[in-house]
Design an enzyme around this catalytic site. Sequence first.
Site, PDB file in Angstrom:
ATOM      1  N   GLU A   1       4.306   5.747  -4.507  1.00 58.96           N
ATOM      2  CA  GLU A   1       3.007   5.819  -5.204  1.00 58.96           C
ATOM      3  C   GLU A   1       2.557   4.448  -5.711  1.00 58.96           C
ATOM      4  O   GLU A   1       1.966   4.334  -6.786  1.00 58.96           O
ATOM      5  CB  GLU A   1       3.036   6.845  -6.341  1.00 58.96           C
ATOM      6  CG  GLU A   1       2.863   8.274  -5.834  1.00 58.96           C
ATOM      7  CD  GLU A   1       2.345   9.252  -6.866  1.00 58.96           C
ATOM      8  OE1 GLU A   1       2.673   9.103  -8.058  1.00 58.96           O
ATOM      9  OE2 GLU A   1       1.609  10.175  -6.479  1.00 58.96           O
ATOM     10  N   GLY A   2       2.860   3.404  -4.945  1.00 59.55           N
ATOM     11  CA  GLY A   2       2.476   2.043  -5.329  1.00 59.55           C
ATOM     12  C   GLY A   2       3.669   1.296  -5.895  1.00 59.55           C
ATOM     13  O   GLY A   2       4.062   1.552  -7.040  1.00 59.55           O
TER      14      GLY A   2
ATOM     15  N   PHE B   1       0.467  14.711   1.776  1.00 61.96           N
ATOM     16  CA  PHE B   1      -0.462  13.582   1.678  1.00 61.96           C
ATOM     17  C   PHE B   1      -0.008  12.541   2.700  1.00 61.96           C
ATOM     18  O   PHE B   1       1.071  11.966   2.557  1.00 61.96           O
ATOM     19  CB  PHE B   1      -0.380  13.026   0.250  1.00 61.96           C
ATOM     20  CG  PHE B   1      -1.321  11.895  -0.066  1.00 61.96           C
ATOM     21  CD1 PHE B   1      -2.664  12.138  -0.320  1.00 61.96           C
ATOM     22  CD2 PHE B   1      -0.859  10.589  -0.141  1.00 61.96           C
ATOM     23  CE1 PHE B   1      -3.529  11.103  -0.640  1.00 61.96           C
ATOM     24  CE2 PHE B   1      -1.714   9.542  -0.464  1.00 61.96           C
ATOM     25  CZ  PHE B   1      -3.050   9.803  -0.719  1.00 61.96           C
TER      26      PHE B   1
ATOM     27  N   ASN C   1       6.010  -1.198  -7.755  1.00 62.37           N
ATOM     28  CA  ASN C   1       5.636  -1.680  -9.087  1.00 62.37           C
ATOM     29  C   ASN C   1       5.086  -3.110  -9.118  1.00 62.37           C
ATOM     30  O   ASN C   1       4.142  -3.390  -9.856  1.00 62.37           O
ATOM     31  CB  ASN C   1       6.813  -1.526 -10.051  1.00 62.37           C
ATOM     32  CG  ASN C   1       6.957  -0.078 -10.491  1.00 62.37           C
ATOM     33  OD1 ASN C   1       6.256   0.808  -9.983  1.00 62.37           O
ATOM     34  ND2 ASN C   1       7.841   0.196 -11.439  1.00 62.37           N
ATOM     35  N   ASP C   2       5.662  -4.007  -8.313  1.00 64.88           N
ATOM     36  CA  ASP C   2       5.121  -5.373  -8.337  1.00 64.88           C
ATOM     37  C   ASP C   2       3.720  -5.415  -7.722  1.00 64.88           C
ATOM     38  O   ASP C   2       2.865  -6.197  -8.165  1.00 64.88           O
ATOM     39  CB  ASP C   2       6.068  -6.350  -7.623  1.00 64.88           C
ATOM     40  CG  ASP C   2       7.181  -6.822  -8.569  1.00 64.88           C
ATOM     41  OD1 ASP C   2       7.100  -6.526  -9.784  1.00 64.88           O
ATOM     42  OD2 ASP C   2       8.122  -7.490  -8.097  1.00 64.88           O
TER      43      ASP C   2
ATOM     44  N   LEU D   1      -0.628   9.219   4.115  1.00 60.52           N
ATOM     45  CA  LEU D   1      -1.249   7.893   4.063  1.00 60.52           C
ATOM     46  C   LEU D   1      -0.338   6.852   4.726  1.00 60.52           C
ATOM     47  O   LEU D   1      -0.758   6.115   5.610  1.00 60.52           O
ATOM     48  CB  LEU D   1      -1.514   7.511   2.590  1.00 60.52           C
ATOM     49  CG  LEU D   1      -2.080   6.118   2.338  1.00 60.52           C
ATOM     50  CD1 LEU D   1      -3.509   6.004   2.854  1.00 60.52           C
ATOM     51  CD2 LEU D   1      -2.071   5.779   0.835  1.00 60.52           C
ATOM     52  N   THR D   2       0.941   6.842   4.304  1.00 56.60           N
ATOM     53  CA  THR D   2       1.854   5.766   4.699  1.00 56.60           C
ATOM     54  C   THR D   2       2.143   5.750   6.199  1.00 56.60           C
ATOM     55  O   THR D   2       2.316   6.792   6.818  1.00 56.60           O
ATOM     56  CB  THR D   2       3.170   5.921   3.912  1.00 56.60           C
ATOM     57  OG1 THR D   2       2.846   5.871   2.524  1.00 56.60           O
ATOM     58  CG2 THR D   2       4.161   4.828   4.238  1.00 56.60           C
TER      59      THR D   2
ATOM     60  N   GLY E   1       2.379   0.292   4.256  1.00 57.97           N
ATOM     61  CA  GLY E   1       3.129   0.840   3.120  1.00 57.97           C
ATOM     62  C   GLY E   1       2.361   0.489   1.864  1.00 57.97           C
ATOM     63  O   GLY E   1       1.372   1.147   1.516  1.00 57.97           O
TER      64      GLY E   1
HETATM   65  S1  MYA Z   1       1.999   8.232  -1.311  1.00 58.23           S
HETATM   66  C1  MYA Z   1       1.639   6.614  -0.757  1.00 58.23           C
HETATM   67  C2  MYA Z   1       1.568   5.616  -1.828  1.00 58.23           C
HETATM   68  N1  MYA Z   1       0.954   4.418  -1.388  1.00 58.23           N
HETATM   69  C3  MYA Z   1       0.384   3.601  -2.235  1.00 58.23           C
HETATM   70  O1  MYA Z   1       0.379   3.833  -3.435  1.00 58.23           O
HETATM   71  C4  MYA Z   1      -0.281   2.409  -1.651  1.00 58.23           C
HETATM   72  C5  MYA Z   1      -0.243   1.231  -2.566  1.00 58.23           C
HETATM   73  N2  MYA Z   1      -1.348   0.325  -2.276  1.00 58.23           N
HETATM   74  C6  MYA Z   1      -2.515   0.348  -2.959  1.00 58.23           C
HETATM   75  O2  MYA Z   1      -2.689   1.081  -3.902  1.00 58.23           O
HETATM   76  C7  MYA Z   1      -3.626  -0.588  -2.509  1.00 58.23           C
HETATM   77  O3  MYA Z   1      -3.472  -0.844  -1.144  1.00 58.23           O
HETATM   78  C8  MYA Z   1      -3.661  -1.927  -3.304  1.00 58.23           C
HETATM   79  C9  MYA Z   1      -4.956  -2.672  -3.015  1.00 58.23           C
HETATM   80  C10 MYA Z   1      -3.693  -1.676  -4.791  1.00 58.23           C
HETATM   81  C11 MYA Z   1      -2.441  -2.737  -2.955  1.00 58.23           C
HETATM   82  N3  MYA Z   1      -8.600   2.721  -7.618  1.00 58.23           N
HETATM   83  O4  MYA Z   1      -9.071  -5.560  -1.622  1.00 58.23           O
HETATM   84  P1  MYA Z   1      -8.367  -4.506  -2.408  1.00 58.23           P
HETATM   85  C12 MYA Z   1     -10.532  -0.659  -4.394  1.00 58.23           C
HETATM   86  C13 MYA Z   1      -9.872   2.505  -7.280  1.00 58.23           C
HETATM   87  O5  MYA Z   1      -7.658  -4.906  -3.641  1.00 58.23           O
HETATM   88  P2  MYA Z   1      -5.991  -3.984  -0.948  1.00 58.23           P
HETATM   89  C14 MYA Z   1       3.629   8.227  -1.841  1.00 58.23           C
HETATM   90  O6  MYA Z   1       4.201   7.231  -2.094  1.00 58.23           O
HETATM   91  C15 MYA Z   1     -10.823  -2.075  -4.848  1.00 58.23           C
HETATM   92  O7  MYA Z   1     -11.427  -2.097  -6.117  1.00 58.23           O
HETATM   93  N4  MYA Z   1     -10.222   1.572  -6.411  1.00 58.23           N
HETATM   94  O8  MYA Z   1      -7.425  -3.724  -1.394  1.00 58.23           O
HETATM   95  C16 MYA Z   1       4.289   9.586  -1.998  1.00 58.23           C
HETATM   96  C17 MYA Z   1     -11.728  -2.544  -3.759  1.00 58.23           C
HETATM   97  O9  MYA Z   1     -13.006  -1.997  -3.976  1.00 58.23           O
HETATM   98  P3  MYA Z   1     -14.293  -2.925  -3.842  1.00 58.23           P
HETATM   99  C18 MYA Z   1      -9.252   0.834  -5.858  1.00 58.23           C
HETATM  100  O10 MYA Z   1      -5.508  -5.315  -1.374  1.00 58.23           O
HETATM  101  C19 MYA Z   1       4.748   9.730  -3.380  1.00 58.23           C
HETATM  102  C20 MYA Z   1     -11.147  -1.859  -2.519  1.00 58.23           C
HETATM  103  O11 MYA Z   1     -10.405  -0.750  -2.994  1.00 58.23           O
HETATM  104  C21 MYA Z   1      -7.901   1.002  -6.170  1.00 58.23           C
HETATM  105  O12 MYA Z   1      -5.919  -3.624   0.467  1.00 58.23           O
HETATM  106  C22 MYA Z   1       5.033  11.142  -3.744  1.00 58.23           C
HETATM  107  C23 MYA Z   1     -10.220  -2.781  -1.749  1.00 58.23           C
HETATM  108  O13 MYA Z   1      -9.350  -3.317  -2.730  1.00 58.23           O
HETATM  109  C24 MYA Z   1      -7.595   2.002  -7.092  1.00 58.23           C
HETATM  110  N5  MYA Z   1      -6.336   2.265  -7.466  1.00 58.23           N
HETATM  111  O14 MYA Z   1      -5.202  -2.789  -1.725  1.00 58.23           O
HETATM  112  C25 MYA Z   1       4.841  11.267  -5.213  1.00 58.23           C
HETATM  113  N6  MYA Z   1      -7.171   0.111  -5.453  1.00 58.23           N
HETATM  114  O15 MYA Z   1     -14.259  -3.410  -2.425  1.00 58.23           O
HETATM  115  C26 MYA Z   1       5.040  12.609  -5.747  1.00 58.23           C
HETATM  116  C27 MYA Z   1      -8.036  -0.601  -4.734  1.00 58.23           C
HETATM  117  O16 MYA Z   1     -15.430  -2.020  -4.156  1.00 58.23           O
HETATM  118  C28 MYA Z   1       4.962  12.551  -7.234  1.00 58.23           C
HETATM  119  N7  MYA Z   1      -9.290  -0.161  -4.971  1.00 58.23           N
HETATM  120  O17 MYA Z   1     -14.095  -4.023  -4.841  1.00 58.23           O
HETATM  121  C29 MYA Z   1       5.903  13.453  -7.881  1.00 58.23           C
HETATM  122  C30 MYA Z   1       6.209  13.033  -9.256  1.00 58.23           C
HETATM  123  C31 MYA Z   1       7.651  13.338  -9.573  1.00 58.23           C
HETATM  124  C32 MYA Z   1       7.971  13.023 -10.979  1.00 58.23           C
HETATM  125  C33 MYA Z   1       9.344  13.463 -11.244  1.00 58.23           C
HETATM  126  C34 MYA Z   1       9.960  12.924 -12.479  1.00 58.23           C
HETATM  127  C35 MYA Z   1      11.382  13.265 -12.526  1.00 58.23           C
END
Ligand code: MYA
Length: 582
Positions: free
Chosen positions: A398-399, A157, A401-402, A159-160, A165
């Site tokens: 994956e986002g 995936f 926490n803050d 994205l980053t 970030g």
């Molecule tokens: S992968 C990369 C991870 N990266 C991220 O998670 C990025 C974090 N940033 C964001 O999520 C967004 O940029 C934020 C908002 C939230 C900051 N659902 O003006 P806006 C819509 C639906 O607020 P921004 C990795 O890490 C929003 O409603 N819509 O935008 C690998 C708006 O829509 P509209 C959403 O301030 C990990 C539009 O977007 C959502 O720029 C590997 C713009 O919004 C949403 N969530 O950003 C993991 N957010 O215009 C593997 C925003 O219609 C896992 N919108 O109102 C493995 C597990 C292992 C477990 C093991 C246990 C031991």
Amino acid sequence: METSTAERPEEEVAASSFTKSLLLGEIHEEMVFPWPEPDAGEQQRVRELCARARAIGERIDHREVEEERWIGDDVIRELGDAGLCGLYVDERYGGQGLSQTGYARVFETFAQIDGTLSIILGVHQSIGYKGIVLFGSDEQKDRFLPDLVAGRKLAGFALTEPMAGSDAHNLQSRAVRQPDGSWVLNGEKRYIGNGSKGDVFTAFARAEVDGTDRHIALILEKGMEGFEVGERFDTMGLRGNDLRQLRFSDVRVPAENVLGEPGDGFRIAMSVLNNGRIGLGTGTVGAAKKLIDLTIDHVTERRQFGQPLADFELVEEKVGWMTSYLFGLESMAYLTCGLVDRGVEDYSLESAVCKVAGTEFLWYAANRSLQLAGGEGYMKDRPWEKILRNIRIFPIFEGANDVMRAFIALSAMKPVGERLSGLDQIGLGDPIGSIGLLVDYAASRVKREVRPERITPAHPELERHADAVADQVKDLAAATESLIRRHKKDVMLRQLDQKRLADAIADVYAQVAVLSRVSSIFTDIGFEPAGQERYIADTFCSRAAARVRGRLAQIENNDDERILAIAKLAYKRGEYGYALFD
Ligand code: MYA
């Protein structure tokens, strides 16, 4: 006990998001009751898949994985043959066809086996090819899914980027449409899991669509000209995760590799992450169970001062906290899986809540567990060292926490703001024109005061907690309204209040989840035999309710200004600088 949705007025069940409705003072019970449970057939399939995962896990030498920095291509093949690379994918593509709940249950097992294993499989299925499943055309699914599901190919995936970030919207990679309909992609990605091992990547870039600067999602394939896998990052933990830089120099991406519509890239990225965050939330549940098991083994065997550690109050307190909090977290994570399985479209806040609560709980639980292991816990040949290194990234990726807290609070506040913005238009000079708005607002207020009076489907034995949750929802709605009225648009800048609100939302949601789960246990096995669950539910709900009260009280009464001023002074000094002797 359960109130049928048919008995309720239609407008009451039409909520897009359970959590967003809470801040409007509404509890949409039909979304969270009855407790979701996969059918017996799926449960059996999950048991078999978990057993296969454990059997493969037993053959993996985890220290060697860290040294070699890869789990082994043969292991990936074995996981694929065992059906573990395509858990939620439709059987027509060779997948297991599990529900979100079934997927999460197997994923817990990966997390218990090893961090690296879960990260490789998480990057592959939770986010890597999730976009193809959610948004791919039939042709794209036919072309990509069979190999990915069989483990013949791995997904990633992308994205980053260096400048994108947490601020994922701010991508710099750019795709430009060509006259033949293909796209030419340039840019750079970083911290991409399965980097050099991946064959298929869901990648995101800016793109001009109908004269507007938007985002596009593209399916990139290994071997495309100009697609280069860069150097590997050296990481604190999850050392078997092949984390790479990716570079794109004039990569020509055919039109048939565009995922969804050009321009929908950001929405696609967020939808994938919404789902991925549940995987991380349930993964932390699995990891926390393993930690508790380790802790119990240690404290019951180790004796000091003439008795097992387990008998000391401060040890019991830690184990009791871990167990009861995990019960709440597990309930919340699986209730969220149930929302997906029920077809609720917007679970963005619930998944973010699970990600934040799960990853932080796991970190604090690991810290306490290591503390109880004493000096032994600090030794490299014991499990805690690797666990701590591995899980430290969870509250970040994956986002962060803050950032997720701000997202939770602001997204949940938005509908309240929209409802209140009508009031701002009421000018004193136009009292008659304002009547319609006032009536709407008054109606919504009345509805808000009635709707959460009690949670009707909760078991009568849980009435005390069900009523308390209803009161908290009223308080939450009132606190939100008051914050918006006080700060108007500046509420966007009030991060400390956003954090309080987000944490309060999480605790209310967790209580609802516990009530739903325990009500169903009472119904299934009876009230008396479920005494332990009731005891834990009582404890969890009372503690969570106290936390909610505390957070909401802090919105009114805090020393935020002081602490922020101290930070500004520190920036000005450029160092700590309050010298003792020098
Ligand atoms: S992968 C990369 C991870 N990266 C991220 O998670 C990025 C974090 N940033 C964001 O999520 C967004 O940029 C934020 C908002 C939230 C900051 N659902 O003006 P806006 C819509 C639906 O607020 P921004 C990795 O890490 C929003 O409603 N819509 O935008 C690998 C708006 O829509 P509209 C959403 O301030 C990990 C539009 O977007 C959502 O720029 C590997 C713009 O919004 C949403 N969530 O950003 C993991 N957010 O215009 C593997 C925003 O219609 C896992 N919108 O109102 C493995 C597990 C292992 C477990 C093991 C246990 C031991």
